[in-house]
Motif scaffolding. Structure first.
Motif, PDB file in Angstrom:
ATOM      1  N   LYS B 128      18.621  -8.144   0.335  1.00 16.11           N
ATOM      2  CA  LYS B 128      17.641  -8.470  -0.701  1.00 16.11           C
ATOM      3  C   LYS B 128      17.945  -9.835  -1.297  1.00 16.11           C
ATOM      4  N   ARG B 129      19.228 -10.063  -1.576  1.00 16.26           N
ATOM      5  CA  ARG B 129      19.639 -11.311  -2.186  1.00 16.26           C
ATOM      6  C   ARG B 129      19.289 -12.492  -1.278  1.00 16.26           C
ATOM      7  N   ILE B 130      19.612 -12.356   0.006  1.00 13.16           N
ATOM      8  CA  ILE B 130      19.356 -13.435   0.961  1.00 13.16           C
ATOM      9  C   ILE B 130      17.844 -13.655   1.106  1.00 13.16           C
ATOM     10  N   PHE B 131      17.106 -12.566   1.191  1.00  9.56           N
ATOM     11  CA  PHE B 131      15.651 -12.695   1.352  1.00  9.56           C
ATOM     12  C   PHE B 131      15.032 -13.404   0.144  1.00  9.56           C
ATOM     13  N   ILE B 132      15.450 -13.023  -1.050  1.00 11.18           N
ATOM     14  CA  ILE B 132      14.899 -13.643  -2.262  1.00 11.18           C
ATOM     15  C   ILE B 132      15.285 -15.120  -2.337  1.00 11.18           C
ATOM     16  N   MET B 133      16.538 -15.435  -1.984  1.00  8.36           N
ATOM     17  CA  MET B 133      16.974 -16.842  -2.011  1.00  8.36           C
ATOM     18  C   MET B 133      16.140 -17.673  -1.040  1.00  8.36           C
ATOM     19  N   SER B 134      15.855 -17.098   0.132  1.00 10.45           N
ATOM     20  CA  SER B 134      15.113 -17.843   1.139  1.00 10.45           C
ATOM     21  C   SER B 134      13.630 -17.931   0.775  1.00 10.45           C
ATOM     22  N   ARG B 135      13.038 -16.770   0.531  1.00 10.05           N
ATOM     23  CA  ARG B 135      11.588 -16.732   0.367  1.00 10.05           C
ATOM     24  C   ARG B 135      11.132 -17.125  -1.029  1.00 10.05           C
ATOM     25  N   MET B 136      11.816 -16.612  -2.048  1.00 10.77           N
ATOM     26  CA  MET B 136      11.352 -16.823  -3.425  1.00 10.77           C
ATOM     27  C   MET B 136      11.906 -18.111  -4.031  1.00 10.77           C
ATOM     28  N   HIS B 137      13.153 -18.432  -3.703  1.00 12.93           N
ATOM     29  CA  HIS B 137      13.748 -19.627  -4.294  1.00 12.93           C
ATOM     30  C   HIS B 137      13.691 -20.825  -3.354  1.00 12.93           C
ATOM     31  N   GLY B 138      13.175 -20.594  -2.147  1.00 14.41           N
ATOM     32  CA  GLY B 138      12.981 -21.695  -1.207  1.00 14.41           C
ATOM     33  C   GLY B 138      14.240 -22.403  -0.749  1.00 14.41           C
ATOM     34  N   LEU B 139      15.367 -21.698  -0.740  1.00 11.71           N
ATOM     35  CA  LEU B 139      16.601 -22.338  -0.280  1.00 11.71           C
ATOM     36  C   LEU B 139      16.626 -22.368   1.250  1.00 11.71           C
ATOM     37  N   ASN B 157      19.762 -13.349  10.454  1.00  6.28           N
ATOM     38  CA  ASN B 157      19.659 -11.943  10.824  1.00  6.28           C
ATOM     39  C   ASN B 157      19.248 -11.074   9.648  1.00  6.28           C
ATOM     40  N   GLN B 158      19.795 -11.402   8.478  1.00  4.74           N
ATOM     41  CA  GLN B 158      19.454 -10.626   7.280  1.00  4.74           C
ATOM     42  C   GLN B 158      17.971 -10.811   6.922  1.00  4.74           C
ATOM     43  N   ILE B 159      17.478 -12.029   7.102  1.00  5.48           N
ATOM     44  CA  ILE B 159      16.060 -12.273   6.831  1.00  5.48           C
ATOM     45  C   ILE B 159      15.209 -11.455   7.799  1.00  5.48           C
ATOM     46  N   GLY B 160      15.645 -11.447   9.075  1.00  2.97           N
ATOM     47  CA  GLY B 160      14.945 -10.644  10.075  1.00  2.97           C
ATOM     48  C   GLY B 160      14.954  -9.176   9.707  1.00  2.97           C
ATOM     49  N   LYS B 161      16.107  -8.707   9.240  1.00  4.64           N
ATOM     50  CA  LYS B 161      16.258  -7.303   8.845  1.00  4.64           C
ATOM     51  C   LYS B 161      15.297  -6.969   7.697  1.00  4.64           C
ATOM     52  N   ALA B 162      15.203  -7.891   6.742  1.00  2.00           N
ATOM     53  CA  ALA B 162      14.309  -7.686   5.597  1.00  2.00           C
ATOM     54  C   ALA B 162      12.859  -7.607   6.068  1.00  2.00           C
ATOM     55  N   LEU B 163      12.487  -8.543   6.942  1.00  2.00           N
ATOM     56  CA  LEU B 163      11.102  -8.578   7.424  1.00  2.00           C
ATOM     57  C   LEU B 163      10.753  -7.313   8.194  1.00  2.00           C
ATOM     58  N   LYS B 164      11.705  -6.857   9.000  1.00  2.00           N
ATOM     59  CA  LYS B 164      11.491  -5.645   9.780  1.00  2.00           C
ATOM     60  C   LYS B 164      11.245  -4.456   8.846  1.00  2.00           C
ATOM     61  N   HIS B 165      12.090  -4.367   7.820  1.00  2.00           N
ATOM     62  CA  HIS B 165      11.957  -3.274   6.846  1.00  2.00           C
ATOM     63  C   HIS B 165      10.602  -3.341   6.135  1.00  2.00           C
ATOM     64  N   LEU B 166      10.235  -4.541   5.706  1.00  2.00           N
ATOM     65  CA  LEU B 166       8.982  -4.696   4.951  1.00  2.00           C
ATOM     66  C   LEU B 166       7.779  -4.401   5.834  1.00  2.00           C
TER      67      LEU B 166
END
Lengths: 337, 189
Positions: B128-139, B157-166
């Motif tokens: 969740k933390r990685i996804f928010i940093m990437s998608r919401m905070h644009g890092l 990989n974590q971003i991929g995992k998040a997308l798969k879950h969503l």
């Protein structure tokens, strides 16, 4: 899952494509994958849709929203919480201590919340999570202040009192703590700082990782490693460093005490920090008695009772302090049990 | 949980519902409030007070669409503040006429925002933390890797995992419709 395996998904590549970071080679590779079959492209379209959709929630998680939520939370859902969430390592005794009156407030002036304040009183200690997920436990009569830009810029705060920190690792943003007597810089570690304004001594105990200490009066900095402690006297500017045998330092938080051949006078000083109660002695003979014991999660009453029984002493309580006296009457000795 | 029953849940002292309402409306309301008071810090404080009042008076909430209620409360807060200051605001009347905010968002869209929020909330902590940093905070991936002291590959990989879950969790949503409405939503603020 199995269905996705069929697509032979390369998440590395998809992440780069979605964030516009793909090189020309990667783009070619991606095109190739996409055109392999219709199900690949429809799979990617769904992922892309999720990506676009979630981006529209950005403001849910912005730094301003997170910061404002901490303030509003403290005035609403957290306002009546007497028991603060404590870490698994803590025993029942500290839960009891934390359930004492909890004073928790942010900057008094809600209209310009540039700085957040968190403080404890004479009879409260609290555990708190900072905006960067670092955890801090405040001992009695302690205050920390931090700026609104806490996360966006450097992670810096001011401390007056005693606190145990468990810092979340962020390589590019060191965590800096300023006190009256000096500053501490860390990356990701856990440690205890005691620096009360009206106390001439500052002390630091590092539980894991390492901490860098700076002060105007010291050239350069001092690196303090795991298991080490330093004392810095702000009056004579003397700094001493030693290996710490026990973790009595953080006993106010863990309620785990180790007394290794200490005098009752020394023990009284430790108990005062841990239980915020003053212990006095009838005479010097009692003060100089040596005691060895370990306590885990015991109340002050229980600890004093053990000492009293061991050395045949009597406990006298007043509102302000507890006094240990010699038992005058032979007959009353046995009644302590 | 849908947007419409947020008020009901808050009335029953549901803290998560209150947090969702706050996160959903805080920034849009601050932007709205700045039009009246012309000062970001002041607007932040006023909107925070609006939410504190809602929580304190939650027992009186009625089940209704939060958006019109919140904008009205924000507007009243601003106007009271301006009156309190006793400052003659030249554009005062003009503002009072502005009621268009009530039409901004349809119920359906916000219901979906709540679902998406809840879905993100269910991700494992680090993911969740990685996804928010990437998608919401644009890092950038590299920035995230450095911040957290992990490999860039892990970030991806974590971003991929998040997308798969969503994707699985939100598969029942009419995605294209949502996107088009969300675009409208983000343009308005």
């Amino acid at each position: 899952m199995k269905k996705e395996d069929l697509h032979n998904v390369n998440w590395d590549l998809i992440s780069d494509i979605l964030t516009d970071k793909a090189s020309e080679n990667q783009k070619a590779e991606f095109e190739n994958w996409l055109n392999q079959n219709d199900s690949n492209s429809s799979f990617f379209n769904k992922i892309k849709e999720i990506w676009l959709k979630t981006g529209n929630l950005s403001h849910f998680y912005s730094a301003d929203t997170n910061y404002a939520w901490e303030i509003v939370k403290s005035k609403t859902v957290q306002k009546h919480t007497k028991v603060v969430k404590l870490k698994r390592t803590l025993s029942w005794a500290i839960s009891a201590a934390a359930s004492l009156l909890l004073i928790f407030y942010f900057s008094k002036n809600i209209r310009s919340p540039k700085e957040a304040t968190l403080s404890t009183t004479n009879n409260s200690i609290i555990a708190y999570k900072l905006p960067d997920n670092s955890e801090v436990d405040l001992n009695y009569q302690t205050e920390i202040k931090y700026n609104k830009k806490f996360i966006r810029k450097n992670r810096e705060l001011r401390l007056n009192g005693e606190a145990f920190f468990d810092i979340e690792k962020m390589k590019s943003k060191p965590f800096i703590i300023h006190t009256e007597q000096g500053s501490f810089k860390v990356l990701g570690t856990s440690f205890n700082i005691s620096s009360y304004k009206n106390d001439s001594l500052l002390s630091l105990f590092v539980k894991t990782g390492e901490v860098e200490f700076f002060s105007e009066n010291i050239k350069g900095s001092v690196i303090v490693k795991k298991g080490e402690q330093i004392h810095y006297n702000k009056i004579n500017k003397k700094l001493s460093k030693k290996k710490n045998k026990t973790e009595n330092f953080i006993a106010w938080k863990t309620k785990e005490l180790t007394f290794d051949d200490l005098t009752l006078e020394e023990i009284a000083a430790i108990l005062k920090r841990v239980y915020n109660t003053e212990i006095r002695f009838e005479n010097e003979n009692i003060q100089q008695i040596r005691f060895t014991a370990q306590f885990k999660g015991q109340s002050l009453d229980k600890i004093l009772k053990v000492i009293a029984i061991t050395f045949e002493l009597e406990i006298q309580k007043t509102d302000d302090y507890i006094k240990l006296l010699e038992v005058k009457n032979e007959q009353t000795k046995g009644q302590n049990n | 949980m849908t947007e419409k029953n947020l008020f009901e849940l808050i009335k029953a002292s549901d803290e998560k519902a209150f947090e969702i309402l706050f996160r959903m409306y805080y920034e849009p309301l601050v932007s709205f409030c700045i039009k009246y008071v012309n000062d970001r810090d002041l607007a932040n404080g006023l909107i925070q007070e609006v939410f504190v009042n809602i929580w304190e008076n939650r027992k009186n909430l009625r089940p209704q669409q939060p958006s019109p209620y919140l904008y009205r409360a924000a507007k009243n807060k601003c106007l009271n503040y301006i009156r309190h200051l006793n400052v003659k605001h030249e554009h005062h009347k003009e503002f009072e006429l502005e009621e268009s905010f009530e039409e901004i968002i349809t119920d359906e869209t916000n219901d979906k925002l709540v679902l998406i929020y809840n879905s993100i909330d269910k991700l494992p902590h680090q993911c969740k933390r990685i996804f928010i940093m990437s998608r919401m905070h644009g890092l950038k991936h590299k920035e995230i890797a450095e911040e957290l002291g992990i490999a860039i590959k892990t970030v991806k990989n974590q971003i991929g995992k998040a997308l798969k879950h969503l994707k699985t969790d939100l598969s029942h949503l009419d995605i294209l419709l949502v996107i088009s409405i969300l675009k409208l939503f983000s343009n308005k603020f």
